[in-house]
Design a protein around this motif. Sequence first.
Motif, mmCIF file in Angstrom:
data_model
loop_
_atom_site.group_PDB
_atom_site.id
_atom_site.type_symbol
_atom_site.label_atom_id
_atom_site.label_comp_id
_atom_site.label_asym_id
_atom_site.label_seq_id
_atom_site.Cartn_x
_atom_site.Cartn_y
_atom_site.Cartn_z
ATOM 1 N N MET A 1 0.843 -1.201 0.000
ATOM 2 C CA MET A 1 0.000 0.000 0.000
ATOM 3 C C MET A 1 0.875 1.247 0.000
ATOM 4 O O MET A 1 1.958 1.258 0.584
ATOM 5 N N HIS A 5 -1.985 5.979 1.819
ATOM 6 C CA HIS A 5 -3.142 5.116 2.069
ATOM 7 C C HIS A 5 -2.997 4.381 3.404
ATOM 8 O O HIS A 5 -3.998 4.148 4.095
ATOM 9 N N ALA A 9 -5.635 4.681 6.505
ATOM 10 C CA ALA A 9 -6.157 3.500 7.201
ATOM 11 C C ALA A 9 -5.946 3.621 8.704
ATOM 12 O O ALA A 9 -6.835 3.294 9.503
ATOM 13 N N TRP A 225 -12.657 4.036 4.233
ATOM 14 C CA TRP A 225 -12.484 2.574 4.242
ATOM 15 C C TRP A 225 -12.953 1.964 2.923
ATOM 16 O O TRP A 225 -12.283 1.117 2.332
ATOM 17 N N HIS A 227 -13.170 3.477 0.074
ATOM 18 C CA HIS A 227 -12.249 3.911 -0.976
ATOM 19 C C HIS A 227 -11.029 2.994 -1.027
ATOM 20 O O HIS A 227 -10.592 2.587 -2.115
ATOM 21 N N LEU A 228 -10.493 2.640 0.138
ATOM 22 C CA LEU A 228 -9.331 1.754 0.184
ATOM 23 C C LEU A 228 -9.678 0.357 -0.323
ATOM 24 O O LEU A 228 -8.858 -0.299 -0.979
ATOM 25 N N LEU A 231 -9.370 0.204 -3.940
ATOM 26 C CA LEU A 231 -8.010 0.313 -4.462
ATOM 27 C C LEU A 231 -7.194 -0.956 -4.264
ATOM 28 O O LEU A 231 -6.310 -1.260 -5.057
ATOM 29 N N TYR A 232 -7.483 -1.680 -3.182
ATOM 30 C CA TYR A 232 -6.665 -2.835 -2.808
ATOM 31 C C TYR A 232 -7.557 -4.043 -2.514
ATOM 32 O O TYR A 232 -8.743 -3.883 -2.208
ATOM 33 N N VAL A 237 -6.680 -4.679 2.983
ATOM 34 C CA VAL A 237 -7.252 -3.553 3.734
ATOM 35 C C VAL A 237 -7.788 -3.983 5.093
ATOM 36 O O VAL A 237 -7.524 -3.340 6.117
#
Length: 292
Positions: A1, A5, A9, A225, A227-228, A231-232, A237
Amino acid sequence: MAPRHIALAVLVTAVWGFNFVVIHVGLETFPPLLLTVLRFVVAALPVLVVRPPKVPLRRMLAIGLTWFLGQFVFIFIAMTKGMPPGLASLTLQAQAFFTILIAALVLRERPSARQLTGVMVAFCGLALIGFSVGGDMTLLGLGLTMCAALSWGVGNVLMRGTGKVDMLPMVVWLSLVPPLPAFALSLVFEGWPAITSAFAHADLLAYGTVLYLAVPTTLIGFGIWGHLLNLYPAGTVAPFSLLVPLFGTLSAALVLGERFPPLRFAGMGLIVCGLLILALPLGRWLRRVRKA
């Protein structure tokens, strides 16, 4: 990450950790189902100015019923049935294990050896906490908290399948899902006299807890959260939520004077070790050190 980011988190987990102290204070005035209603009514107010996300209605309902309604109904009730705030922040993090398991079964996100190792270490930490049932923690409270963790894990995986969406509108519109079913449950199980009595005795502090639960915890926290998660992979996450108990237990100890026996502290230590294994590329760093 990416470092930014990771920082986001960690920020979310700090907000969510202190959230358990806020819930404890709010539950002194509002019964748990009513507090759920108020939280999401306030969080849903921006629907007046925010356009709905381009997500199928069925998926929106499923996420709202698991990520929001199920998770918070279970955890709010658990905290009225013998689950202390700091300990609730710890046991709720079983959601990371549920997320990885469900993602592997449904999304075919095969966990790596490092993820499996981290999960096992952190699970041992949660097991130690489970062995400390008694005194200030009841079996019912623990069971309800695990149900909340399962709901959170299912919601994480459902969010993973939404694709690239703007998360703030997503969270705002998801907040429309819990109020009506939660209010119906409140009428049935808590009763109209309890509801009116809560409003009659509510003060600025009580309403302040509702505002904290709605804005920093729900709109901002779940917005970041989600959004993350877009992305991953979910398995990358979700483990960051294992930081929540650190902030939760620290704030519960400082604000509420909550104390933990040595067995629970050992469990916390294992959870931190599990998170480090899951989130940090320790093997890559060790290889670089050896080459240097």
